[in-house]
Write a protein that holds these residues in place. Structure first.
Motif, short mmCIF file in Angstrom:
data_model
loop_
_atom_site.label_atom_id
_atom_site.label_comp_id
_atom_site.label_asym_id
_atom_site.label_seq_id
_atom_site.Cartn_x
_atom_site.Cartn_y
_atom_site.Cartn_z
N VAL A 5 9.46 -2.16 -5.06
CA VAL A 5 9.37 -3.03 -3.89
C VAL A 5 8.98 -4.43 -4.34
O VAL A 5 8.27 -4.61 -5.34
CB VAL A 5 8.36 -2.50 -2.85
N ALA A 10 2.90 -3.25 -0.45
CA ALA A 10 3.65 -2.25 0.31
C ALA A 10 3.93 -0.98 -0.49
O ALA A 10 4.48 -0.02 0.06
CB ALA A 10 4.98 -2.84 0.79
N ALA A 13 5.04 2.68 1.08
CA ALA A 13 6.46 2.90 0.81
C ALA A 13 6.66 4.20 0.02
O ALA A 13 7.61 4.95 0.27
CB ALA A 13 7.04 1.73 0.03
N VAL A 34 12.29 1.80 3.77
CA VAL A 34 11.23 1.02 3.14
C VAL A 34 11.39 -0.46 3.47
O VAL A 34 10.42 -1.16 3.81
CB VAL A 34 11.22 1.25 1.62
N ALA A 45 8.45 -2.36 5.39
CA ALA A 45 7.66 -3.30 4.59
C ALA A 45 8.07 -4.74 4.79
O ALA A 45 7.32 -5.66 4.42
CB ALA A 45 7.76 -2.93 3.11
N ALA A 98 13.66 -3.46 -1.44
CA ALA A 98 13.37 -2.12 -1.93
C ALA A 98 14.51 -1.60 -2.77
O ALA A 98 15.69 -1.85 -2.48
CB ALA A 98 13.10 -1.16 -0.77
#
Length: 310
Positions: free
Chosen positions: A25, A30, A34, A166, A170, A174
């Motif tokens: 990420v 995050a 995640a 994700v 977030a 990702a």
């Protein structure tokens, strides 16, 4: 958006489905939520789609062959993806190979496969057209004696789902890789996500193997299918997991690895798997699709199509 792209990339690695899973990420804060999100996605898909779990929804479909079976939305979507892949590849990727996989001994985790005593025999599969799926009603019916295997599509589809989930949660970029099937979503880091393509997915922190290649992804997905991983002995014959639905046997040795990039990991995986099955015919087929691809022959010769970077 610029600030997000300039943040350091944070990663997590673990093993699931006997595969290496990597999550990356663009927002380190995050990473923990995640990771939990991706793990939950893997668990949900496994419960719906695994052919190794007696309590999976797929096992219930197999057990009820010949009758309509109610399925949840996750399995219904996975089946729809598999049937679409079969249609778009002309049946080169087919979810009805489950029985052939079992006949080759691959009815459990690979490290526990029974080598058997009888060599594999020619047995074409029933064909994807025999599967009846009613997504709206949440039900499916397969002919008696047919067993499904979603391994050719579900892993890549899960990577797509997880990466998108994700990125939404977030608000960051990702990357999700499951056994070398890679999906990306959200804003990519500067220069894109650098992905190594090689015969067998390894530790991303290790130097690449001879003949490997590194490419950059900013969206969509990339999948590599090959015959060097997931091999075992059956009846004294070495076999692999990429089956040719026309024979029910492992695809003939022409390409040892095919990597394809597409607008989704599921699409890339369907194309790369089909290319291995199609053998020499894969080159004009991929050319008609216009997909960037890298094909490595059994002898190590490399051929690229569709604008794959030099």
């Amino acid at each position: 958006m610029t600030a997000v792209r300039e943040r350091a990339v944070a990663t997590a690695d673990w093993t699931a489905w006997t595969c290496r899973v990597r999550l990356a990420v663009t927002d380190p804060a995050a990473l923990a939520p995640a990771t939990a999100l991706v793990r939950a996605e893997l668990d949900a898909v496994d419960l719906a789609c695994s052919r190794f779990r007696p309590d999976s929804e797929l096992a219930a479909v197999d057990a009820a062959a010949g009758r309509w079976t109610t399925v949840g939305p996750l399995l219904a979507q996975a089946l729809a993806v598999a049937l679409r892949a079969a249609r778009l590849t002309g049946g080169a990727v087919d979810p009805t190979v489950g029985g052939a996989m079992v006949a080759l001994g691959y009815d459990r985790d690979l490290d526990a496969v029974d080598p058997g005593s009888v060599p594999p025999v020619l047995a074409p599969v029933a064909g994807w057209q025999t599967v009846e799926l009613d997504v709206d009603a949440g039900r499916v019916r397969v002919p008696y004696g047919v067993r499904l295997d979603l391994g050719a599509t579900a892993k890549a589809w899960t990577a797509d789902r997880a990466a998108a989930a994700v990125a939404r949660a977030a608000g960051a970029g990702a990357l999700v890789s499951i056994g070398g099937d890679v999906a990306v979503a959200g804003p990519a880091p500067v220069g894109g996500w650098r992905v190594r393509v090689e015969d067998v997915a390894g530790d991303p922190t290790d130097p690449g193997s001879p003949g490997s290649a590194v490419v950059s992804l900013t969206d969509g997905g990339l999948a590599t299918s090959g015959t060097r991983a997931r091999r075992w002995l059956h009846g004294g014959v070495e076999v692999h997991h990429l089956l040719d639905p026309r024979t029910g046997l492992p695809a003939a040795p022409f390409w040892r690895t095919v990597g394809v990039a597409a607008d989704s990991c599921a699409g890339a995986n369907a194309a790369s798997t089909a290319a291995v099955v199609l053998g020499q015919a894969a080159v004009p087929w991929l050319g008609r699709l216009g997909l960037p691809a890298r094909l490595v022959s059994e002898h190590g010769d490399v051929l690229t199509t569709g604008g794959w970077p030099a």
